[in-house]
Design a protein around this motif. Structure first.
Motif, PDB file in Angstrom:
ATOM      1  N   ASN A 131       0.864  -1.167  -0.083  1.00  0.00           N
ATOM      2  CA  ASN A 131       0.057   0.017  -0.248  1.00  0.00           C
ATOM      3  C   ASN A 131       0.899   1.288   0.020  1.00  0.00           C
ATOM      4  OD1 ASN A 131      -1.961   2.265   0.332  1.00  0.00           O
ATOM      5  ND2 ASN A 131      -2.950   1.077   2.146  1.00  0.00           N
ATOM      6  N   PRO A 132       1.053   1.977  -0.999  1.00  0.00           N
ATOM      7  CA  PRO A 132       1.870   3.093  -1.176  1.00  0.00           C
ATOM      8  C   PRO A 132       0.873   4.389  -0.618  1.00  0.00           C
ATOM      9  CG  PRO A 132       1.084   2.612  -3.280  1.00  0.00           C
ATOM     10  CD  PRO A 132       0.781   1.596  -2.466  1.00  0.00           C
ATOM     11  N   ASN A 133      -0.264   4.261  -0.486  1.00  0.00           N
ATOM     12  CA  ASN A 133      -1.261   5.300   0.091  1.00  0.00           C
ATOM     13  C   ASN A 133      -1.524   5.085   1.548  1.00  0.00           C
ATOM     14  OD1 ASN A 133      -0.970   6.739  -2.525  1.00  0.00           O
ATOM     15  ND2 ASN A 133      -2.274   5.147  -3.255  1.00  0.00           N
ATOM     16  N   SER A 134      -0.721   4.372   2.206  1.00  0.00           N
ATOM     17  CA  SER A 134      -1.332   4.018   3.609  1.00  0.00           C
ATOM     18  C   SER A 134      -1.135   5.436   4.399  1.00  0.00           C
ATOM     19  CB  SER A 134      -0.104   3.167   4.385  1.00  0.00           C
ATOM     20  OG  SER A 134      -0.246   2.945   5.409  1.00  0.00           O
ATOM     21  N   ALA A 135      -1.761   5.284   5.602  1.00  0.00           N
ATOM     22  CA  ALA A 135      -1.464   6.314   6.750  1.00  0.00           C
ATOM     23  C   ALA A 135      -0.538   6.450   7.327  1.00  0.00           C
ATOM     24  CB  ALA A 135      -2.571   6.081   7.638  1.00  0.00           C
ATOM     25  N   ILE A 183      -2.606  -6.252   9.566  1.00  0.00           N
ATOM     26  CA  ILE A 183      -1.251  -6.220  10.120  1.00  0.00           C
ATOM     27  C   ILE A 183      -0.232  -6.046   9.100  1.00  0.00           C
ATOM     28  CG2 ILE A 183       0.653  -7.493  11.370  1.00  0.00           C
ATOM     29  CD1 ILE A 183      -2.039  -6.927  13.149  1.00  0.00           C
ATOM     30  N   PHE A 184       0.517  -4.923   9.309  1.00  0.00           N
ATOM     31  CA  PHE A 184       1.346  -4.565   8.222  1.00  0.00           C
ATOM     32  C   PHE A 184       2.786  -4.021   8.883  1.00  0.00           C
ATOM     33  CE2 PHE A 184      -2.702  -2.997   6.743  1.00  0.00           C
ATOM     34  CZ  PHE A 184      -2.670  -3.122   5.348  1.00  0.00           C
ATOM     35  N   ILE A 185       3.801  -4.106   7.931  1.00  0.00           N
ATOM     36  CA  ILE A 185       5.179  -3.609   8.392  1.00  0.00           C
ATOM     37  C   ILE A 185       4.982  -2.322   7.762  1.00  0.00           C
ATOM     38  CG2 ILE A 185       7.665  -3.855   7.992  1.00  0.00           C
ATOM     39  CD1 ILE A 185       7.255  -7.059   7.379  1.00  0.00           C
ATOM     40  N   HIS A 186       5.174  -1.384   8.438  1.00  0.00           N
ATOM     41  CA  HIS A 186       5.225   0.174   7.936  1.00  0.00           C
ATOM     42  C   HIS A 186       6.145   0.996   8.411  1.00  0.00           C
ATOM     43  CE1 HIS A 186       3.197   1.435  11.387  1.00  0.00           C
ATOM     44  NE2 HIS A 186       2.089   0.641  11.213  1.00  0.00           N
ATOM     45  N   GLY A 187       6.134   2.143   7.845  1.00  0.00           N
ATOM     46  CA  GLY A 187       7.095   3.430   8.461  1.00  0.00           C
ATOM     47  C   GLY A 187       6.231   4.087   9.553  1.00  0.00           C
ATOM     48  N   VAL A 216       8.850   0.609  11.320  1.00  0.00           N
ATOM     49  CA  VAL A 216      10.438   0.744  11.157  1.00  0.00           C
ATOM     50  C   VAL A 216      10.441   2.307  10.736  1.00  0.00           C
ATOM     51  CG1 VAL A 216      11.190  -1.396  10.549  1.00  0.00           C
ATOM     52  CG2 VAL A 216      10.617   0.234   8.740  1.00  0.00           C
ATOM     53  N   SER A 217      11.879   3.001  10.776  1.00  0.00           N
ATOM     54  CA  SER A 217      11.860   4.382  10.269  1.00  0.00           C
ATOM     55  C   SER A 217      11.456   4.382   8.935  1.00  0.00           C
ATOM     56  CB  SER A 217      13.372   4.886  10.274  1.00  0.00           C
ATOM     57  OG  SER A 217      14.009   4.359   9.502  1.00  0.00           O
ATOM     58  N   GLU A 263      11.553   2.475   3.015  1.00  0.00           N
ATOM     59  CA  GLU A 263      11.716   2.787   1.476  1.00  0.00           C
ATOM     60  C   GLU A 263      12.592   1.530   1.140  1.00  0.00           C
ATOM     61  OE1 GLU A 263      13.071   6.815   1.092  1.00  0.00           O
ATOM     62  OE2 GLU A 263      11.201   7.488   1.956  1.00  0.00           O
ATOM     63  N   THR A 264      13.850   1.348   1.820  1.00  0.00           N
ATOM     64  CA  THR A 264      14.512  -0.074   1.752  1.00  0.00           C
ATOM     65  C   THR A 264      13.966  -1.301   1.501  1.00  0.00           C
ATOM     66  OG1 THR A 264      16.477   1.138   2.387  1.00  0.00           O
ATOM     67  CG2 THR A 264      16.769  -1.182   2.115  1.00  0.00           C
ATOM     68  N   LEU A 265      13.085  -1.544   2.449  1.00  0.00           N
ATOM     69  CA  LEU A 265      12.036  -2.801   2.634  1.00  0.00           C
ATOM     70  C   LEU A 265      11.253  -2.971   1.392  1.00  0.00           C
ATOM     71  CD1 LEU A 265      11.185  -3.448   6.100  1.00  0.00           C
ATOM     72  CD2 LEU A 265      12.515  -5.024   4.728  1.00  0.00           C
TER      73      LEU A 265
END
Length: 176
Positions: free
Chosen positions: A95-99, A128-132, A154-155, A160-162
């Motif tokens: 999801n590139p448009n996540s909150a 459940i997500f891995i997100h910034g 994560v930061s 962005e790397t993930l």
């Protein structure tokens, strides 16, 4: 009154120093292998160590500190419990448009999670997500502590790397 003003000044100064440290402190660099790969095939989340390790062909490519749900001990059982699920999952959506700054979805709940929750008369939760970091804080800070509702954070730079290295179907193992 003077004492109160001094205390307020100290609180403001401490907050300013902390924000400056978050903005300008050196951040750990990923292991050098990260630049050499174009894709990872596995993500390991170790909840007790607060660590995400990404690998390709069994070799560690990235290692990041993480934040978890606000009550991270134990496996997720129901929606709203603040726990991060445990088990073996896959990345099933992007999801590139996540909150939050980008997000990689994990295929939780699994059928066993749904059956267990249904038997208890509760919802197992989901999303459940891995997100910034939250988009509302931008790149200014990385929130400390365990603050998500059950996701892995994560930061923004690490996300962005993930995002660049992770494809749909990538295995995600979440350990206690």
């Amino acid at each position: 009154m003077k004492r109160l003003l001094r205390l307020l000044g100290l609180v403001i100064l401490t907050g300013a120093v902390w924000m400056a440290w978050q903005a300008f402190a050196p951040h750990p660099l990923p292991p050098p292998q990260a630049a050499a790969v174009e894709q990872i095939d596995r993500i390991l989340i170790e909840k007790s160590a607060r660590r995400l390790t990404a690998s390709r062909g069994g070799e560690t490519v990235l290692e990041f500190p993480i934040a978890l749900g606000f009550d991270p001990s134990g496996d997720k059982f129901q929606e709203g419990d603040g726990k991060t699920p445990e088990g073996v999952f896959q990345i099933d959506r992007r999801n590139p448009n996540s909150a939050y700054h980008l997000s990689l979805g994990i295929n939780y709940p699994q059928p066993a999670d749904m059956a267990q929750a249904r038997a208890a008369g509760v919802s197992p939760g989901g999303d459940i997500f891995i997100h910034g970091q939250p988009n509302s804080v931008g790149n200014l800070i990385t929130l400390p502590g365990n603050w998500t509702a059950g996701c892995i954070a994560v930061s923004n730079e690490q996300m962005e790397t993930l995002w660049r290295l992770t494809q749909l179907g990538t295995e995600v193992e979440i350990r206690p």
